[in-house]
Design a protein around this motif. Structure first.
Motif, PDB file in Angstrom:
ATOM      1  N   THR A 138     -37.372  36.614 -66.650  1.00  0.00           N
ATOM      2  CA  THR A 138     -36.980  35.532 -67.551  1.00  0.00           C
ATOM      3  C   THR A 138     -36.422  36.118 -68.844  1.00  0.00           C
ATOM      4  OG1 THR A 138     -39.137  35.442 -68.640  1.00  0.00           O
ATOM      5  CG2 THR A 138     -38.874  34.141 -66.621  1.00  0.00           C
ATOM      6  N   GLU A 139     -35.917  35.254 -69.704  1.00  0.00           N
ATOM      7  CA  GLU A 139     -35.412  35.704 -70.996  1.00  0.00           C
ATOM      8  C   GLU A 139     -36.530  36.328 -71.815  1.00  0.00           C
ATOM      9  OE1 GLU A 139     -32.881  36.634 -74.017  1.00  0.00           O
ATOM     10  OE2 GLU A 139     -32.368  35.895 -72.010  1.00  0.00           O
ATOM     11  N   VAL A 140     -37.755  35.829 -71.657  1.00  0.00           N
ATOM     12  CA  VAL A 140     -38.901  36.401 -72.368  1.00  0.00           C
ATOM     13  C   VAL A 140     -39.113  37.852 -71.943  1.00  0.00           C
ATOM     14  CG1 VAL A 140     -41.387  36.260 -72.727  1.00  0.00           C
ATOM     15  CG2 VAL A 140     -40.022  34.177 -72.686  1.00  0.00           C
ATOM     16  N   HIS A 141     -39.004  38.124 -70.644  1.00  0.00           N
ATOM     17  CA  HIS A 141     -39.147  39.490 -70.162  1.00  0.00           C
ATOM     18  C   HIS A 141     -38.037  40.394 -70.711  1.00  0.00           C
ATOM     19  CE1 HIS A 141     -41.383  37.447 -66.756  1.00  0.00           C
ATOM     20  NE2 HIS A 141     -42.245  38.356 -67.164  1.00  0.00           N
ATOM     21  N   ILE A 142     -36.808  39.870 -70.710  1.00  0.00           N
ATOM     22  CA  ILE A 142     -35.674  40.659 -71.199  1.00  0.00           C
ATOM     23  C   ILE A 142     -35.877  41.036 -72.655  1.00  0.00           C
ATOM     24  CG2 ILE A 142     -33.198  40.620 -71.671  1.00  0.00           C
ATOM     25  CD1 ILE A 142     -32.928  38.746 -69.227  1.00  0.00           C
ATOM     26  N   ASP A 193     -41.555  53.623 -51.196  1.00  0.00           N
ATOM     27  CA  ASP A 193     -42.730  52.979 -50.604  1.00  0.00           C
ATOM     28  C   ASP A 193     -43.259  51.928 -51.568  1.00  0.00           C
ATOM     29  OD1 ASP A 193     -42.507  54.681 -48.488  1.00  0.00           O
ATOM     30  OD2 ASP A 193     -44.215  55.942 -49.017  1.00  0.00           O
ATOM     31  N   ARG A 194     -43.534  50.723 -51.052  1.00  0.00           N
ATOM     32  CA  ARG A 194     -44.090  49.673 -51.910  1.00  0.00           C
ATOM     33  C   ARG A 194     -45.580  49.915 -52.103  1.00  0.00           C
ATOM     34  NH1 ARG A 194     -46.423  44.505 -51.462  1.00  0.00           N
ATOM     35  NH2 ARG A 194     -46.321  44.563 -49.185  1.00  0.00           N
ATOM     36  N   VAL A 195     -46.025  49.818 -53.350  1.00  0.00           N
ATOM     37  CA  VAL A 195     -47.437  49.998 -53.683  1.00  0.00           C
ATOM     38  C   VAL A 195     -48.157  48.659 -53.748  1.00  0.00           C
ATOM     39  CG1 VAL A 195     -49.056  50.863 -55.415  1.00  0.00           C
ATOM     40  CG2 VAL A 195     -46.939  52.115 -54.962  1.00  0.00           C
ATOM     41  N   GLU A 196     -47.552  47.686 -54.434  1.00  0.00           N
ATOM     42  CA  GLU A 196     -48.230  46.413 -54.661  1.00  0.00           C
ATOM     43  C   GLU A 196     -47.218  45.353 -55.041  1.00  0.00           C
ATOM     44  OE1 GLU A 196     -50.844  44.068 -54.168  1.00  0.00           O
ATOM     45  OE2 GLU A 196     -51.978  45.905 -54.544  1.00  0.00           O
ATOM     46  N   LYS A 197     -47.551  44.083 -54.773  1.00  0.00           N
ATOM     47  CA  LYS A 197     -46.787  42.931 -55.263  1.00  0.00           C
ATOM     48  C   LYS A 197     -47.772  41.897 -55.772  1.00  0.00           C
ATOM     49  CE  LYS A 197     -43.304  39.446 -54.145  1.00  0.00           C
ATOM     50  NZ  LYS A 197     -43.992  38.352 -54.853  1.00  0.00           N
ATOM     51  N   ASN A 198     -47.516  41.396 -56.983  1.00  0.00           N
ATOM     52  CA  ASN A 198     -48.362  40.366 -57.582  1.00  0.00           C
ATOM     53  C   ASN A 198     -47.448  39.396 -58.316  1.00  0.00           C
ATOM     54  OD1 ASN A 198     -50.079  38.749 -59.044  1.00  0.00           O
ATOM     55  ND2 ASN A 198     -51.424  40.411 -59.698  1.00  0.00           N
ATOM     56  N   ASP A 199     -47.278  38.198 -57.752  1.00  0.00           N
ATOM     57  CA  ASP A 199     -46.399  37.190 -58.330  1.00  0.00           C
ATOM     58  C   ASP A 199     -44.984  37.764 -58.455  1.00  0.00           C
ATOM     59  OD1 ASP A 199     -46.072  34.550 -59.312  1.00  0.00           O
ATOM     60  OD2 ASP A 199     -46.160  35.264 -61.376  1.00  0.00           O
ATOM     61  N   ILE A 200     -44.436  37.867 -59.668  1.00  0.00           N
ATOM     62  CA  ILE A 200     -43.066  38.366 -59.839  1.00  0.00           C
ATOM     63  C   ILE A 200     -43.026  39.878 -60.081  1.00  0.00           C
ATOM     64  CG2 ILE A 200     -42.288  36.161 -60.753  1.00  0.00           C
ATOM     65  CD1 ILE A 200     -42.327  37.404 -63.553  1.00  0.00           C
ATOM     66  N   ARG A 214     -47.346  31.881 -66.997  1.00  0.00           N
ATOM     67  CA  ARG A 214     -47.107  33.193 -67.599  1.00  0.00           C
ATOM     68  C   ARG A 214     -48.215  34.181 -67.273  1.00  0.00           C
ATOM     69  NH1 ARG A 214     -43.943  34.107 -71.977  1.00  0.00           N
ATOM     70  NH2 ARG A 214     -44.638  36.258 -71.644  1.00  0.00           N
ATOM     71  N   THR A 215     -49.402  33.676 -67.005  1.00  0.00           N
ATOM     72  CA  THR A 215     -50.524  34.564 -66.661  1.00  0.00           C
ATOM     73  C   THR A 215     -51.054  34.266 -65.254  1.00  0.00           C
ATOM     74  OG1 THR A 215     -52.015  33.049 -67.839  1.00  0.00           O
ATOM     75  CG2 THR A 215     -51.258  35.013 -69.031  1.00  0.00           C
TER      76      THR A 215
END
Length: 311
Positions: A99-103, A65-72, A136-137
């Motif tokens: 992104t590479e930053v997330h990785i 079940d999906r709870v929420e989506k916000n941007d990515i 990014r924010t």
């Protein structure tokens, strides 16, 4: 239903590699792709379950079940077997496209303790923060403007310069009280981190402490002192926010010495600060652990040699 928010997208996930495993928090962080070619990070966390339920777990994800989506960012609740019960087995966070930053952020890292002098903040850290694009924010902006998660807001002070809002943090499953996790986010983008706090911010910080305590008592019956208020440095994103968690939350990532600064201590330091000249957070040398995947790691580690020579 929109394809990118359909819980069935998890069925398209293809694993590339395991970024990290956290046995204490019963979580694993995976790097892979959705719909064959969209890079995605998936954090799978086992929710807190009573012992009587443990025997019902199996190896397959039968319901999501999906709870929420916000941007990515997306959050799901998952069940490992067909069941009519309401408590999910898993809380699943998805970042896509990542992104590479997330990785780098979610990859297991070797930690080195570094000393950030006021001079290093000015020459290394402040330019690093300033270089981040607004995208990014964007997810923070969407929350503050009510575009996303508006129904989750528990309290809001609308003052544009000293206001903030309180809502559940994405790390909480919204159910398990022992792991209660809220966040208070300042409305003003001018306060990026601990370094930007001044005496003028004391009323806002005290209000966060007061209203945060009131919210958890009125909504969940937790008495004063039952939650811990703290601020991260370095934070995971550079828009000032205060973490509000159950004081009994054991094994909490991000509450280690150096990274977590108690809100009570911050207020006390600001109250004892000078009235003129550089403020206390402009004068302090801050010591904290920095992972080898962090964007500040290379320049900060290189700068430590010069600090050693001066000591």
């Amino acid at each position: 239903m929109d394809q990118e928010t359909d819980p069935r997208i998890l069925k398209t996930f293809v694993l590339h590699r395991v970024l990290d495993e956290d046995p204490v928090n019963r979580a694993v962080i995976l790097l892979g792709s959705l719909f064959e070619d969209i890079p995605a990070i998936v954090r799978v966390e086992k929710t807190a379950l009573p012992g009587s339920v443990a025997s019902q777990l199996s190896d397959s994800l039968e319901r999501v079940d999906r709870v929420e989506k916000n941007d990515i960012y997306m959050w799901f609740m998952g069940w490992l077997s067909a069941s009519a019960r309401s408590n999910p087995d898993l809380k699943i966070n998805v970042i896509s496209p990542c992104t590479e930053v997330h990785i780098r952020k979610y990859t297991r890292q070797q930690i080195l303790m570094v000393h950030e002098t006021p001079a290093l903040y000015k020459s290394v850290v402040e330019p690093y923060i300033a270089a981040f694009p607004p995208s990014r924010t964007q997810w923070v902006t969407d929350i503050l403007t009510g575009k996303t998660e508006a129904e989750k807001v528990l309290y809001k002070d609308p003052n544009p310069s000293a206001g903030y809002l309180i809502l559940p943090d994405m790390k909480w499953d919204l159910t398990t009280l022992s792991s209660l996790y809220l966040v208070a986010i300042a409305l003003s983008p001018a306060i990026r981190s601990l370094r930007d706090l001044r005496k003028a911010h004391i009323p806002m910080l005290k209000s966060i402490r007061r209203e945060g305590s009131r919210v958890v008592q009125s909504k969940w019956g937790l008495k004063r002192g039952s939650v811990r208020f703290f601020v991260h440095y370095q934070p995971s994103y550079y828009h000032f926010h205060v973490h509000i968690v159950n004081a009994n939350y054991a094994g909490l990532m991000g509450s280690t010495v150096g990274q977590a600064h108690l809100l009570d201590d911050i207020i006390s330091m600001l109250e004892s600060d000078v009235d003129a000249g550089p403020t206390i957070f402009e004068r302090l040398t801050l010591t904290y652990g920095l992972g080898d995947q962090h964007g500040l790691y290379a320049p900060m580690v290189a700068a430590q040699a010069d600090l050693d020579d001066e000591s």
